[in-house]
Design a protein around this motif. Sequence first.
Motif, PDB file in Angstrom:
ATOM      1  N   THR A 157      35.667  45.132  26.519  1.00 12.35           N
ATOM      2  CA  THR A 157      36.469  44.184  26.606  1.00 12.35           C
ATOM      3  C   THR A 157      36.511  43.455  27.888  1.00 12.35           C
ATOM      4  O   THR A 157      36.391  42.305  27.917  1.00 12.35           O
ATOM      5  CB  THR A 157      38.121  44.544  26.513  1.00 12.35           C
ATOM      6  N   SER A 158      36.416  44.154  29.084  1.00  7.60           N
ATOM      7  CA  SER A 158      35.999  43.501  30.328  1.00  7.60           C
ATOM      8  C   SER A 158      34.582  42.971  30.389  1.00  7.60           C
ATOM      9  O   SER A 158      34.777  41.773  30.999  1.00  7.60           O
ATOM     10  CB  SER A 158      36.242  44.606  31.332  1.00  7.60           C
ATOM     11  N   LEU A 159      33.801  43.607  29.742  1.00  6.12           N
ATOM     12  CA  LEU A 159      32.346  43.048  29.871  1.00  6.12           C
ATOM     13  C   LEU A 159      32.433  41.550  29.273  1.00  6.12           C
ATOM     14  O   LEU A 159      31.793  40.542  29.492  1.00  6.12           O
ATOM     15  CB  LEU A 159      31.377  43.746  29.202  1.00  6.12           C
ATOM     16  N   VAL A 160      33.340  41.477  28.192  1.00  8.35           N
ATOM     17  CA  VAL A 160      33.163  40.349  27.189  1.00  8.35           C
ATOM     18  C   VAL A 160      33.936  39.150  28.283  1.00  8.35           C
ATOM     19  O   VAL A 160      33.635  37.955  28.238  1.00  8.35           O
ATOM     20  CB  VAL A 160      33.987  40.528  26.095  1.00  8.35           C
ATOM     21  N   VAL A 161      34.970  39.765  28.745  1.00 10.28           N
ATOM     22  CA  VAL A 161      35.854  38.656  29.544  1.00 10.28           C
ATOM     23  C   VAL A 161      34.935  38.205  30.784  1.00 10.28           C
ATOM     24  O   VAL A 161      34.914  36.832  31.016  1.00 10.28           O
ATOM     25  CB  VAL A 161      36.917  39.304  30.223  1.00 10.28           C
ATOM     26  N   VAL A 162      34.080  39.092  31.318  1.00 10.61           N
ATOM     27  CA  VAL A 162      33.498  38.807  32.669  1.00 10.61           C
ATOM     28  C   VAL A 162      32.261  37.798  32.097  1.00 10.61           C
ATOM     29  O   VAL A 162      31.973  36.788  32.989  1.00 10.61           O
ATOM     30  CB  VAL A 162      33.073  39.879  33.361  1.00 10.61           C
ATOM     31  N   LEU A 163      31.752  38.140  31.005  1.00  8.84           N
ATOM     32  CA  LEU A 163      30.675  37.134  30.604  1.00  8.84           C
ATOM     33  C   LEU A 163      30.857  35.753  30.159  1.00  8.84           C
ATOM     34  O   LEU A 163      29.918  34.901  30.284  1.00  8.84           O
ATOM     35  CB  LEU A 163      29.908  37.957  29.478  1.00  8.84           C
ATOM     36  N   ILE A 164      32.357  35.421  29.907  1.00  5.09           N
ATOM     37  CA  ILE A 164      32.728  34.263  29.337  1.00  5.09           C
ATOM     38  C   ILE A 164      32.472  33.246  30.707  1.00  5.09           C
ATOM     39  O   ILE A 164      33.046  33.413  31.558  1.00  5.09           O
ATOM     40  CB  ILE A 164      34.011  34.163  28.976  1.00  5.09           C
ATOM     41  N   PRO A 165      31.617  32.128  30.473  1.00  2.00           N
ATOM     42  CA  PRO A 165      31.405  31.263  31.262  1.00  2.00           C
ATOM     43  C   PRO A 165      32.730  30.583  31.843  1.00  2.00           C
ATOM     44  O   PRO A 165      33.757  30.183  31.005  1.00  2.00           O
ATOM     45  CB  PRO A 165      30.647  30.110  30.744  1.00  2.00           C
ATOM     46  N   VAL A 209      28.037  41.525  37.283  1.00  3.80           N
ATOM     47  CA  VAL A 209      27.572  40.567  36.132  1.00  3.80           C
ATOM     48  C   VAL A 209      27.408  39.291  36.927  1.00  3.80           C
ATOM     49  O   VAL A 209      26.426  38.195  36.526  1.00  3.80           O
ATOM     50  CB  VAL A 209      28.584  40.440  35.033  1.00  3.80           C
ATOM     51  N   PHE A 210      28.188  38.835  37.763  1.00  5.29           N
ATOM     52  CA  PHE A 210      27.813  37.556  38.398  1.00  5.29           C
ATOM     53  C   PHE A 210      26.488  37.738  39.040  1.00  5.29           C
ATOM     54  O   PHE A 210      25.721  36.685  39.245  1.00  5.29           O
ATOM     55  CB  PHE A 210      28.869  37.291  39.567  1.00  5.29           C
ATOM     56  N   VAL A 211      26.241  38.716  39.848  1.00 12.52           N
ATOM     57  CA  VAL A 211      24.969  38.899  40.714  1.00 12.52           C
ATOM     58  C   VAL A 211      23.670  38.618  39.486  1.00 12.52           C
ATOM     59  O   VAL A 211      22.875  37.915  39.800  1.00 12.52           O
ATOM     60  CB  VAL A 211      24.810  40.173  41.062  1.00 12.52           C
ATOM     61  N   VAL A 212      23.967  39.301  38.245  1.00 14.20           N
ATOM     62  CA  VAL A 212      22.752  38.937  37.282  1.00 14.20           C
ATOM     63  C   VAL A 212      22.676  37.662  36.769  1.00 14.20           C
ATOM     64  O   VAL A 212      21.552  37.052  36.653  1.00 14.20           O
ATOM     65  CB  VAL A 212      23.191  39.997  35.974  1.00 14.20           C
ATOM     66  N   THR A 240      46.103  35.248  37.198  1.00 16.11           N
ATOM     67  CA  THR A 240      47.217  36.413  37.351  1.00 16.11           C
ATOM     68  C   THR A 240      48.001  36.465  35.950  1.00 16.11           C
ATOM     69  O   THR A 240      48.126  37.677  35.576  1.00 16.11           O
ATOM     70  CB  THR A 240      48.342  35.662  38.154  1.00 16.11           C
ATOM     71  N   ILE A 241      48.021  35.553  35.038  1.00 16.80           N
ATOM     72  CA  ILE A 241      48.777  35.791  33.963  1.00 16.80           C
ATOM     73  C   ILE A 241      47.733  36.487  33.167  1.00 16.80           C
ATOM     74  O   ILE A 241      48.367  37.287  32.280  1.00 16.80           O
ATOM     75  CB  ILE A 241      49.075  34.231  33.106  1.00 16.80           C
ATOM     76  N   PHE A 242      46.505  36.291  33.133  1.00 11.93           N
ATOM     77  CA  PHE A 242      45.588  37.005  32.166  1.00 11.93           C
ATOM     78  C   PHE A 242      45.700  38.537  32.459  1.00 11.93           C
ATOM     79  O   PHE A 242      45.789  39.467  31.580  1.00 11.93           O
ATOM     80  CB  PHE A 242      44.413  36.526  32.525  1.00 11.93           C
ATOM     81  N   PHE A 243      45.611  38.862  33.951  1.00  9.70           N
ATOM     82  CA  PHE A 243      45.662  40.436  34.368  1.00  9.70           C
ATOM     83  C   PHE A 243      46.859  40.981  33.939  1.00  9.70           C
ATOM     84  O   PHE A 243      46.950  42.110  33.657  1.00  9.70           O
ATOM     85  CB  PHE A 243      45.336  40.598  35.803  1.00  9.70           C
ATOM     86  N   LEU A 244      47.981  40.072  33.980  1.00 14.57           N
ATOM     87  CA  LEU A 244      49.521  40.838  33.612  1.00 14.57           C
ATOM     88  C   LEU A 244      49.321  41.183  32.368  1.00 14.57           C
ATOM     89  O   LEU A 244      49.951  42.195  31.685  1.00 14.57           O
ATOM     90  CB  LEU A 244      50.350  39.771  33.792  1.00 14.57           C
ATOM     91  N   ALA A 245      48.891  40.469  31.383  1.00 14.19           N
ATOM     92  CA  ALA A 245      48.750  40.671  29.857  1.00 14.19           C
ATOM     93  C   ALA A 245      47.530  41.623  29.596  1.00 14.19           C
ATOM     94  O   ALA A 245      47.798  42.389  28.515  1.00 14.19           O
ATOM     95  CB  ALA A 245      48.493  39.479  29.313  1.00 14.19           C
ATOM     96  N   SER A 254      41.612  48.142  37.861  1.00 15.14           N
ATOM     97  CA  SER A 254      41.314  46.840  38.834  1.00 15.14           C
ATOM     98  C   SER A 254      39.928  46.899  39.497  1.00 15.14           C
ATOM     99  O   SER A 254      39.000  45.993  39.533  1.00 15.14           O
ATOM    100  CB  SER A 254      42.574  46.700  39.579  1.00 15.14           C
ATOM    101  N   ALA A 255      39.720  48.177  40.188  1.00 17.29           N
ATOM    102  CA  ALA A 255      38.435  48.502  40.824  1.00 17.29           C
ATOM    103  C   ALA A 255      37.435  48.204  39.948  1.00 17.29           C
ATOM    104  O   ALA A 255      36.214  47.757  40.257  1.00 17.29           O
ATOM    105  CB  ALA A 255      38.516  49.799  41.478  1.00 17.29           C
ATOM    106  N   VAL A 256      37.578  48.912  38.709  1.00 18.08           N
ATOM    107  CA  VAL A 256      36.527  48.928  37.976  1.00 18.08           C
ATOM    108  C   VAL A 256      36.211  47.530  37.181  1.00 18.08           C
ATOM    109  O   VAL A 256      34.844  47.098  37.115  1.00 18.08           O
ATOM    110  CB  VAL A 256      36.763  49.808  36.610  1.00 18.08           C
ATOM    111  N   PHE A 257      37.169  46.752  37.136  1.00 15.99           N
ATOM    112  CA  PHE A 257      36.753  45.211  36.764  1.00 15.99           C
ATOM    113  C   PHE A 257      36.188  44.370  37.775  1.00 15.99           C
ATOM    114  O   PHE A 257      35.357  43.768  37.422  1.00 15.99           O
ATOM    115  CB  PHE A 257      38.352  44.662  36.387  1.00 15.99           C
ATOM    116  N   MET A 258      36.576  44.834  39.068  1.00 17.70           N
ATOM    117  CA  MET A 258      36.039  44.121  40.102  1.00 17.70           C
ATOM    118  C   MET A 258      34.492  44.327  40.357  1.00 17.70           C
ATOM    119  O   MET A 258      33.634  43.328  40.413  1.00 17.70           O
ATOM    120  CB  MET A 258      36.640  44.450  41.499  1.00 17.70           C
TER     121      MET A 258
END
Length: 208
Positions: free
Chosen positions: A9-17, A163-166, A125-130, A153-157
Motif C-alpha cells: 500500500t505504501s509503495l502504491v501511495v508513493v508511486l502516485i504522481p 522511489v523518488f531517487v528512482v 497530515t490528514i492522510f497519515f492520520l487515516a 513512519s521510518a519505513v514510509f520515509m
Amino acid sequence: MVSIEFLVTSLVVVLIPGPGVLYTVSTGLTEGRGASVYAALGCTAGIVPHLLATVLGLAAVMHTSALAFQVLKFAGVAYLFYVAYATWRDTSAFAVDGNAAAARTPASSLVAKAFLLNILNPKLTIFFLAFLPQFVEPGIGPWSPLLQLLLLSAVFMVMTFVVFVVYGLVAHAFRQRVIDSARVQRWLRCSFAAAFAGLGARLALSER
C-alpha cells in the motif's frame, strides 16, 4: 506492524504522481542526476513534520480546525503557483553533467524547495492520520502503538526516498534525448509549469 500489506500500500501511495514526484522528475531533467537526489531528499524531509504530527496527535487538531487547515492549504497553493511561474519563466538551458552549469542551483536550494512543497500540503497530515493507524497492532510484546507508528513512519520515509531517487534517475536517463533541443526544453518547462499550476488549483478547490 510492517506487513506485506503495509509495504504494498505504501509503495502504491508513493508511486502516485504528486508535487514531490513532479519536482523530482523536473529536477532530474533540468539539473541532472545529483540534483534529483537532493530533490528526493527534500521531498522526504518534507513529510517528516506530517508524520510527527500524526504520531504526536497533532493531526487530530488539524483535522478538526478548519482555520489551521485553510491557512496551510492556501500557503501550499501560493507556493505551487510560485513554482509554476518560476518554472515557466526559466529560460536557461538544461544542465549537463560534468559541466559547471550542472551545479548552478545550490543543493540547499533544491532541498529547501522540495521540503516546502510537501510541508505546505495539509492533506498529507490528514492522510497519515487515516493511513498509519490501520497497521498498528495492539498488544504485541514491547512494541507499543507509539513505537509501531514510529517504525511505520521510518519505513514510509525510506520507501519515499528510494522511489523518488528512482524517479529522478529515470528522468535523468531521458535528458540526452532532449538536451540539444531548445524547443523540446521549452515545451517541457511549460508542461511542468502547467502541472504545478494544476496541482495548486486542485489543492485550492479541495476539501478536508
